[in-house]
Scaffold this active site. Structure first.
Site, PDB file in Angstrom:
ATOM      1  CB  ALA A  77      -0.892  -0.007   1.219  1.00  0.00           C
ATOM      2  CB  THR A  78       1.408   3.737  -2.312  1.00  0.00           C
ATOM      3  OG1 THR A  78       0.103   3.746  -2.860  1.00  0.00           O
ATOM      4  CG2 THR A  78       2.205   2.657  -3.004  1.00  0.00           C
ATOM      5  CB  THR A  79       0.622   8.127  -0.937  1.00  0.00           C
ATOM      6  OG1 THR A  79       1.700   7.735  -1.772  1.00  0.00           O
ATOM      7  CG2 THR A  79       0.928   9.461  -0.288  1.00  0.00           C
ATOM      8  CE  LYS A 110      -3.395   3.200  -0.433  1.00  0.00           C
ATOM      9  NZ  LYS A 110      -2.355   2.898  -1.354  1.00  0.00           N
TER      10      LYS A 110
END
Lengths: 307, 304
Positions: A77-79, A110
Site C-alpha cells: 500500500a502506498t500514500t 487503506k
C-alpha cells in the site's frame, strides 16, 4: 530482537495457564479459560491465548538468508496524508497497491475508522496492514468494553506503537507496515496526528503529515497549500491536491481514476466523531481537482512573496 | 456398608448449593429485559453509575446480570473476551447471543458442579436482530440452565412478581417510552416505591444502528422518559397495587406464576411457559413459545 509477537519472548500475560485458570479444568484453552485470562488489552490476551493469530508472526526459518522473493512480491500500500483542520483532523489515502513495478490492485482501501474518535491509514505490506487495522480496532473496543471508558488519545497512540514494535521481527524479514494514526482529542478539542517507524513511536506531528512511497511529494504539496485554521472542507481539498501531486510524481501512488470511478478514501474526525466521506462526496472533490489541473497541470501555486 | 464420617450425598450437596445460590440471588433487586419497537431495552435498579449491571458485549449483544457484583463482572469480562476473540478469528457477524449464552451455560454449569461455592448470579444475554422476529433473549441461571425467553424476561430478586406484572403490561411493538413505562411499573411492584433517574440503569440495543447498537440512556434523556412514563405508571398502579404487600401477583391471569415462595425455580417456569399474548398481533415478535429450551436444571428441579 525478540518480542512476544514472534514467540521468542513470553508475553506479559502468558505465564502458566493452569495457575491463572481458577478451576482445574480451566487450563489449556477450554472455555472456562477465559475467566482466568482477562486483560483490558486484547493483544496481550491474544499473545497468551492464541499467539498464532497475531499479525506478523512469521517463522524464523530462513530469516537469516535475507528477504525471500516471495515476501518481496507481496502487494504494498502506498500514500496516506493527514492534516489538522479547525476542530478536527482529515485523513486521506490513494487507492493503489503495487507489486514491484506492477499495479496489484486499483481500489484498495487503506484509511480506516479505529474507533469513534480516531482513524488510521497504513503504508507497506497490504495483508499485514489489514490485520493490523483489525487488531487495533478490536484492541480499542475491547479496552472500552472491559474498562467502561475509552483510552485517551495518547493511550491509543502508545498502544499502536507497542503493536508496531511487536512487528519488528517480521519487518526485518521484509514484512514492513507503518501506520499513520489520527484522532480527535476530546480534552483539547483539536485533531492530532501520530506517525510511526518500524520500531514503534509514536511521533506526534504538527499540522500535517504523510507516509508511504509518495509521501515526499504529498508533504511538499501540503507544505505549500496548508494554512492554520483551515476548515475541514478546505483541508479535504488540500489533501486531495497533495495526493494528486504524489500520484503525479510517484508511480506507486494512484491518482483519481475517472474512467473506473475510483477516488481517494477521505475521512474527517471532529467532535461529531469519525466520518468517512461518501463515494459521491469524494468523487466531487476529486473531479474538482482534476478539472482545475486541466488548465493548471501543476496545481495551485503558492505566492512567492508574502504580503 | 458403612458411610465414612461426614459423608454428604451428591444429591444433598447439589440441593444445598442451589439453595445457597437462590437465596443470594433473591436478596437483590430484579432486572428487566424486553423487546420494543426499535430494539431491546434493559432496565435495572442500580444506585451506582459506575458499577454496571447492564453492559455491552458486542455489536448487537447486551448483557444484564443480578447477584454478586464481582462474580458477574468476571463473567461479563469473560463474555466480552469470548465475543472479541470469536469476532477477530472469524467475522463480526459470527458472534451470536446463542454462542455466548452457551458459553455462559457451560461455564456456570462447570462452576456449579465443580466448585464448593456456586456463583450467585443470573444472567441475561440479549441480541437485537435485523427484524423483531430475529431478536433473541437468553436467560442463564447459576447452575448453567439456559432458557430462550420470548419477548421479555424479569430475573433476580422478586422475579415472580415482576415477571407477572411485566406480562400484564407487555405488548408487541411498544414504543421506547411505552416499554420503559411497562418495565418501570413491573419493577415497582417488587415494593421499592418509585424510582428516580439516579436509581436506574437503562440501556437499549437499537435495531437501526450500524456497527455497535448498544446505547446507555442517561441523565436528561432518562429524566424525559421517566416524566413520560409517570402518568402511565400511575394509572396502571391501581391494578398492580394489590400485589404489593401480599407478595403474590394481583390479577389472576398469570397461570404459571402462582407460588411466589418457590423463588427462582418458580419464576423460570412461570415466564418461560407463558406464551406471548396472541390477541394483539402487530408485527410478529419473538420466538414461538415452543422453541424455548427449558434447560435441565431449574424447571424440573430434580437434577439438583
Amino acid at each position: 530482537l525478540g518480542s512476544y509477537f514472534d514467540g521468542s519472548q513470553s508475553g506479559p500475560f502468558t505465564g502458566n495457564r493452569s495457575v491463572s485458570g481458577r478451576w482445574p479444568g480451566a487450563a489449556g484453552g477450554s472455555p472456562a479459560g477465559f475467566l482466568g485470562l482477562q486483560t483490558s488489552s486484547f493483544t496481550d490476551f491474544l499473545a497468551a491465548y492464541s499467539p498464532g493469530l497475531l499479525p506478523g508472526r512469521v517463522s524464523r526459518t530462513g530469516g537469516d538468508a535475507g528477504i525471500s522473493p516471495a515476501v518481496r512480491d507481496l502487494p504494498h500500500a502506498t500514500t496516506i496524508v493527514a492534516a489538522v483542520c479547525e476542530g478536527g483532523v482529515v485523513l486521506a489515502g490513494d487507492r493503489r497497491a503495487t507489486l514491484g513495478n506492477m499495479i496489484a490492485k486499483r481500489d484498495v482501501e487503506k484509511v480506516f475508522r479505529s474507533d469513534d474518535y480516531s482513524g488510521m491509514g497504513y503504508a507497506g505490506t497490504g495483508s499485514l496492514g489489514i490485520e493490523f487495522v483489525r487488531l487495533f480496532q478490536v484492541e480499542l473496543e475491547h479496552y472500552e468494553k472491559m474498562e467502561g471508558r475509552s483510552l485517551s488519545l495518547e493511550g491509543k497512540a502508545n498502544r499502536l506503537a507497542s503493536m508496531v514494535r511487536g512487528n519488528l521481527g517480521a519487518a526485518m524479514q521484509g514484512l514492513v507496515v507503518v501506520p499513520l494514526f489520527v484522532g480527535y482529542d476530546e480534552d483539547s478539542g483539536q485533531g492530532r496526528i501520530f506517525s510511526y517507524d518500524v520500531a514503534g513511536g509514536p511521533y506526534e506531528e504538527q499540522r500535517f503529515y504523510s507516509i508511504g512511497s509518495g509521501s515526499l511529494f504529498a508533504r511538499g504539496a501540503l507544505k505549500k497549500l496548508y494554512a492554520d485554521g483551515m476548515s475541514a472542507d478546505d483541508v479535504v481539498l488540500a489533501c486531495v491536491q497533495a495526493l494528486y501531486d504524489a500520484a503525479d510524481d510517484d508511480s506507486a501512488t494512484g491518482g483519481p481514476d475517472l474512467t473506473r470511478r475510483i477516488f481517494p478514501v477521505i475521512a474527517t474526525i471532529t467532535a461529531d466523531g469519525f466520518r468517512k466521506l461518501s463515494e459521491a462526496e469524494s468523487e466531487q472533490v476529486a473531479e474538482q481537482v482534476v478539472r482545475e489541473r486541466m488548465s493548471l497541470p501543476d496545481g495551485p501555486s503558492a505566492p512567492l512573496r508574502n504580503g | 456398608v458403612s458411610m465414612p464420617f461426614g459423608y454428604v450425598s451428591p444429591a444433598q450437596a447439589m440441593r444445598d448449593k442451589a439453595e445457597y445460590a437462590r437465596q443470594g440471588i433473591a436478596r437483590g433487586r430484579s432486572c428487566v429485559t424486553l423487546q420494543y419497537q426499535d430494539g431491546i431495552m434493559l432496565v435495572a435498579p442500580n444506585p451506582s453509575s459506575a458499577l454496571h449491571k447492564i453492559s455491552e458485549i458486542y455489536d448487537r449483544i447486551a448483557f444484564a446480570a443480578v447477584g454478586r457484583y464481582n462474580e458477574y463482572e468476571n463473567l461479563r469480562k469473560a463474555g466480552v473476551t469470548y465475543a472479541d476473540i470469536t469476532g477477530y478469528q472469524f467475522d463480526r457477524h459470527d458472534v451470536t447471543a446463542r454462542g455466548i449464552a452457551n458459553w455462559y451455560a457451560q461455564t456456570l454449569g462447570t462452576i456449579f458442579t465443580e466448585s464448593l461455592k456456586p456463583f450467585e448470579v443470573e444472567i441475561v444475554v440479549a441480541e437485537v436482530g435485523a427484524r423483531p422476529s430475529d431478536d433473541q433473549i437468553y436467560r442463564i441461571t447459576f447452575d448453567g440452565s439456559v432458557t430462550d425467553e420470548p419477548s421479555f424476561v424479569a430475573f433476580g430478586g422478586q422475579a415472580d412478581q415482576v415477571s407477572a406484572a411485566l406480562k400484564e403490561r407487555y405488548a408487541d411493538g411498544m414504543s421506547l417510552s411505552e416499554a420503559f413505562a411497562a418495565a418501570l411499573a413491573a419493577l415497582s411492584t417488587a415494593g421499592n416505591g418509585e424510582y428516580t433517574a439516579a436509581q436506574l440503569e437503562v440501556a437499549i440495543l437499537e435495531r437501526a444502528r450500524d456497527h455497535r447498537t448498544f446505547r446507555r440512556i442517561r441523565a436528561a434523556r432518562l429524566e424525559e422518559l421517566l416524566a413520560e412514563s409517570r402518568p402511565a405508571a400511575e394509572s396502571s398502579d391501581g391494578d398492580g397495587s394489590g400485589g404489593e404487600d401480599s407478595g403474590a401477583p394481583g390479577s389472576g391471569d398469570a397461570p404459571g406464576s402462582g407460588g411466589a415462595t418457590g423463588g427462582a425455580s418458580a419464576s423460570s417456569e412461570g415466564s418461560a411457559s407463558t406464551p406471548a399474548p396472541p390477541a394483539d398481533s402487530g408485527p410478529p415478535t419473538g420466538p414461538t413459545p415452543g422453541s424455548s429450551d427449558r434447560g435441565t436444571g431449574l424447571s424440573g428441579g430434580s437434577p439438583l
